[in-house]
Scaffold this motif. Structure first.
Motif, PDB file in Angstrom:
ATOM      1  N   ALA A   1     -14.115  24.240 -20.755  1.00 32.05           N
ATOM      2  CA  ALA A   1     -13.619  25.437 -21.446  1.00 32.05           C
ATOM      3  C   ALA A   1     -13.649  25.291 -22.885  1.00 32.05           C
ATOM      4  O   ALA A   1     -13.488  24.535 -23.225  1.00 32.05           O
ATOM      5  N   ASP A   2     -13.422  26.706 -23.728  1.00 32.51           N
ATOM      6  CA  ASP A   2     -12.995  26.403 -24.890  1.00 32.51           C
ATOM      7  C   ASP A   2     -11.758  26.635 -25.412  1.00 32.51           C
ATOM      8  O   ASP A   2     -11.776  25.762 -26.414  1.00 32.51           O
ATOM      9  N   ALA A   3     -10.926  26.786 -24.523  1.00 34.12           N
ATOM     10  CA  ALA A   3      -9.614  26.529 -24.233  1.00 34.12           C
ATOM     11  C   ALA A   3      -8.878  26.985 -23.403  1.00 34.12           C
ATOM     12  O   ALA A   3      -9.518  26.939 -22.886  1.00 34.12           O
ATOM     13  N   CYS A   4      -7.723  26.072 -23.024  1.00 33.85           N
ATOM     14  CA  CYS A   4      -6.449  25.815 -22.133  1.00 33.85           C
ATOM     15  C   CYS A   4      -5.478  26.750 -22.717  1.00 33.85           C
ATOM     16  O   CYS A   4      -4.621  26.571 -23.929  1.00 33.85           O
ATOM     17  N   LEU A   5      -4.821  28.126 -22.292  1.00 35.62           N
ATOM     18  CA  LEU A   5      -4.284  28.959 -22.281  1.00 35.62           C
ATOM     19  C   LEU A   5      -2.897  28.086 -21.231  1.00 35.62           C
ATOM     20  O   LEU A   5      -2.756  27.868 -19.829  1.00 35.62           O
TER      21      LEU A   5
ATOM     22  N   ILE B   1     -12.022  29.990 -20.683  1.00 34.79           N
ATOM     23  CA  ILE B   1     -11.136  30.001 -20.813  1.00 34.79           C
ATOM     24  C   ILE B   1     -10.015  29.357 -19.854  1.00 34.79           C
ATOM     25  O   ILE B   1     -10.415  29.900 -18.695  1.00 34.79           O
ATOM     26  N   ILE B   2      -9.493  28.341 -19.808  1.00 35.89           N
ATOM     27  CA  ILE B   2      -8.752  28.056 -17.719  1.00 35.89           C
ATOM     28  C   ILE B   2      -7.362  27.881 -18.259  1.00 35.89           C
ATOM     29  O   ILE B   2      -7.142  27.732 -19.692  1.00 35.89           O
ATOM     30  N   ALA B   3      -6.608  29.082 -17.395  1.00 35.25           N
ATOM     31  CA  ALA B   3      -5.330  28.745 -17.757  1.00 35.25           C
ATOM     32  C   ALA B   3      -4.961  28.447 -16.509  1.00 35.25           C
ATOM     33  O   ALA B   3      -5.064  28.716 -15.292  1.00 35.25           O
ATOM     34  N   PHE B   4      -3.336  28.227 -16.600  1.00 42.52           N
ATOM     35  CA  PHE B   4      -3.104  27.681 -14.969  1.00 42.52           C
ATOM     36  C   PHE B   4      -0.993  27.491 -16.000  1.00 42.52           C
ATOM     37  O   PHE B   4      -0.904  27.672 -16.829  1.00 42.52           O
TER      38      PHE B   4
ATOM     39  N   GLN C   1      -9.102  33.837 -32.355  1.00 44.42           N
ATOM     40  CA  GLN C   1      -9.065  32.934 -33.267  1.00 44.42           C
ATOM     41  C   GLN C   1     -10.415  32.352 -32.879  1.00 44.42           C
ATOM     42  O   GLN C   1     -11.230  31.178 -33.526  1.00 44.42           O
ATOM     43  N   LEU C   2     -10.594  31.785 -31.451  1.00 45.50           N
ATOM     44  CA  LEU C   2     -11.779  31.244 -31.248  1.00 45.50           C
ATOM     45  C   LEU C   2     -13.254  31.434 -31.783  1.00 45.50           C
ATOM     46  O   LEU C   2     -14.728  31.440 -32.206  1.00 45.50           O
TER      47      LEU C   2
ATOM     48  N   GLY D   1     -12.687  40.222 -24.962  1.00 51.76           N
ATOM     49  CA  GLY D   1     -13.748  39.701 -24.652  1.00 51.76           C
ATOM     50  C   GLY D   1     -14.404  38.083 -23.473  1.00 51.76           C
ATOM     51  O   GLY D   1     -15.307  38.074 -23.670  1.00 51.76           O
ATOM     52  N   ALA D   2     -13.259  37.303 -23.232  1.00 55.96           N
ATOM     53  CA  ALA D   2     -12.996  36.292 -22.416  1.00 55.96           C
ATOM     54  C   ALA D   2     -13.325  36.594 -21.333  1.00 55.96           C
ATOM     55  O   ALA D   2     -12.872  37.141 -20.808  1.00 55.96           O
ATOM     56  N   ALA D   3     -13.969  35.581 -21.124  1.00 55.93           N
ATOM     57  CA  ALA D   3     -14.052  34.840 -19.144  1.00 55.93           C
ATOM     58  C   ALA D   3     -13.267  33.949 -19.314  1.00 55.93           C
ATOM     59  O   ALA D   3     -12.656  33.062 -19.528  1.00 55.93           O
ATOM     60  N   VAL D   4     -11.379  34.323 -18.562  1.00 58.68           N
ATOM     61  CA  VAL D   4     -10.809  33.784 -18.138  1.00 58.68           C
ATOM     62  C   VAL D   4     -10.829  33.272 -16.743  1.00 58.68           C
ATOM     63  O   VAL D   4     -10.246  34.000 -15.738  1.00 58.68           O
ATOM     64  N   GLU D   5     -10.349  31.582 -16.422  1.00 54.37           N
ATOM     65  CA  GLU D   5      -9.824  31.315 -15.085  1.00 54.37           C
ATOM     66  C   GLU D   5      -8.744  30.668 -15.005  1.00 54.37           C
ATOM     67  O   GLU D   5      -8.275  30.031 -15.608  1.00 54.37           O
ATOM     68  N   ILE D   6      -7.818  31.372 -13.724  1.00 50.75           N
ATOM     69  CA  ILE D   6      -7.037  31.025 -13.982  1.00 50.75           C
ATOM     70  C   ILE D   6      -6.586  29.595 -12.534  1.00 50.75           C
ATOM     71  O   ILE D   6      -6.987  30.278 -11.175  1.00 50.75           O
TER      72      ILE D   6
END
Length: 206
Positions: free
Chosen positions: A98-102, A34-37, A201-202, A62-67
């Motif tokens: 990324a699988d998703a964006c937050l 997940i990419i987040a900003f 959900q992913l 359990g996700a790998a999140v990069e802010i």
């Protein structure tokens, strides 16, 4: 370890170390990426704080999140003939992979923040958003919790063919939720559960 070799009768020429490597990879689940900003450049942004709490929930699930800090991208104003900087190209690549964006979406004058719209515009040509799962949260000091900006965000991402999930968490009167001692426990729980729900959900996607 003879019985280990028997587990792979069709690959007799593989060494034992190779077999263990294959087995290890098969048993290790792939982390959701997940990419987040936050669409704010302010250092003490409430939306940045809300994003970080939501990301904690996703990581715990359990996700790998990069802010990504939009201020660090040093974005020029978008214009059609402009060329994205190397930092912006890398940002677009991260979104694509990324699988998703937050996104934590602030609201300025009942609309999207300039920083958020600028970031989306720079990553739209070529379109890094097509088919991308997007989840959004938002926080404001008024009673509406960025609902108008969220509507504009949904319009923009829909045009870019992103999969903007219908549910979001909006925090109104956010200045009352944070203090020197921490964050309101109810707000923290809602945000962390939202982050965990995104990961679930992913994991359920084909």
């Amino acid at each position: 370890v003879p019985h280990t070799i028997c587990l792979f009768p069709a690959v007799k020429r593989m060494s034992i170390s190779t077999i263990w490597e294959v087995a290890s990879k098969a048993e290790t689940p792939t982390l959701a990426r997940i990419i987040a900003f936050a669409g704010s450049l302010r250092k003490e942004s409430y939306n940045r704080k809300v994003l970080e709490i939501t990301a904690q929930g996703a990581r715990a699930a359990g996700a790998a999140v990069e802010i990504v800090d939009l201020a660090a991208l040093e974005m020029p104003l978008y214009y059609k003939d402009g060329t994205p900087t190397p930092k912006l190209k890398l940002f677009a690549e991260k979104i694509q992979k990324a699988d998703a964006c937050l996104i934590a979406c602030p609201e300025n004058n009942q609309g999207l923040s300039a920083a958020l719209k600028n970031a989306i515009d720079w990553t739209s040509k070529p379109n890094a958003w097509r088919g991308k799962v997007v989840a959004s949260v938002g926080a404001s000091e008024d009673q509406f919790g960025t609902i108008l900006a969220q509507h504009q965000l949904r319009q923009t991402l829909s045009f870019l063919e992103a999969n903007h999930l219908p549910k979001h968490v909006l925090i109104s009167h956010v200045h009352k939720c944070f203090s020197a001692t921490g964050v309101d426990p109810t707000v923290q729980k809602r945000l962390e559960e939202f982050g965990a729900g995104l990961v679930e959900q992913l994991s359920n996607q084909p």
